[in-house]
Scaffold this active site. Sequence first.
Site, mmCIF file in Angstrom:
data_model
loop_
_atom_site.group_PDB
_atom_site.id
_atom_site.type_symbol
_atom_site.label_atom_id
_atom_site.label_comp_id
_atom_site.label_asym_id
_atom_site.label_seq_id
_atom_site.Cartn_x
_atom_site.Cartn_y
_atom_site.Cartn_z
ATOM 1 C CE1 TYR A 68 15.904 -13.395 45.026
ATOM 2 C CE2 TYR A 68 14.016 -14.729 43.334
ATOM 3 C CZ TYR A 68 15.158 -14.599 44.518
ATOM 4 O OH TYR A 68 14.836 -15.513 45.380
ATOM 5 C CE LYS A 71 17.943 -16.060 46.441
ATOM 6 N NZ LYS A 71 18.291 -17.124 47.740
ATOM 7 C CB THR A 73 15.727 -18.449 43.526
ATOM 8 O OG1 THR A 73 14.134 -18.275 42.539
ATOM 9 C CG2 THR A 73 16.654 -17.631 42.295
ATOM 10 C CD GLU A 93 12.185 -15.245 39.475
ATOM 11 O OE1 GLU A 93 12.292 -14.659 38.431
ATOM 12 O OE2 GLU A 93 10.341 -15.265 39.974
#
Length: 334
Positions: A156, A160, A128, A130
């Site tokens: 998160y 990831k 991701t 992010e």
Amino acid sequence: MAETRRALITGITGQDGGHLAQLLHEKGYEVFGLIRGQHNPRRVEVEVDMPFVRLIEGDLTDPTSLVRAVEFSNPDELYNLAAVSHVGYSFKNPSLTADVTAKGVLNVLEAVRVTGRQNSTRIYQASTSEMFGGLDYNRPGAGYNENSLFHPRSPYGVAKLYGHWIAKNYRESYDMFVSCGILFNHEGERRGVEFVTRKITHAVARIKVGLQKQIELGDLWPKRDWGYAGDFVEGMWRMLQHDEPDDFVLATGETHSIEEFLTLAFGEVGIDDWRPYVTQNPAYMRPAEVDILLGDPSKAERVLGWERKVDFPGLVKLMVAHDLRLAEAQRLSV
């Protein structure tokens, strides 16, 4: 006659799982989907919307169930899309986020390896944007690419990043075909209403038909590189058709604020000024926010021949149109 290819999708009940299952079915695959729990409320939804998917019960936190799922489906391709994927929720439950989104990736990789399929199953790992964090020091002018520095700003994103690196480690250590798709924000009609884009289009449609008066949001200034999920799952598939496993950024190369999204969404229903309908609630503001995310998809475009087909206004338009149909049906049933 060529043998039918088999694919196992974790996260089959999510937005990307639905789009990908449909794509693979249209390409002639036998599609298996991992679903958590016998009484998962999304099970009936999947069975009705995608009757061609063979569901297998399993959980990313239960290695034994993953081994059974891999043995039963015997996949040529495995797409690991399952995760605790809501950034805001990851702050509230970081431990679960780590168990599922980080260690779950390791469990999937091990399930393939210990069943002796490390040379026959190609794996896609959903990484991701992010992971980049959106900070000034590591942000290239043309957008983040596959070589940009990581600085995740949420549990998160951190989880990831572990999944991303353990996937690369298994690729290098065991010569497994594992490709990581570093996907920037991708939305659509299948997106859950807890995510800001769908929350907006869902509310706009309900406001238009008189079922709702306002919408509560957090910060409105963050900017994201928003594309259409249907385009992005095509990129996932292309990664596993490539000759060599690799990492690829999928993005649009454009960035837009939540305010811009609001303007377009309300404009679709003839409302020029959205401010009377939007309130900001501190409960939706995060301890650490990512200011801006912008991706550089040039490698995927050059190497895979991937391209996005739906632009930003088109994305908002299709989401509002979908939610208007749902809201109108609900209004008539009241």
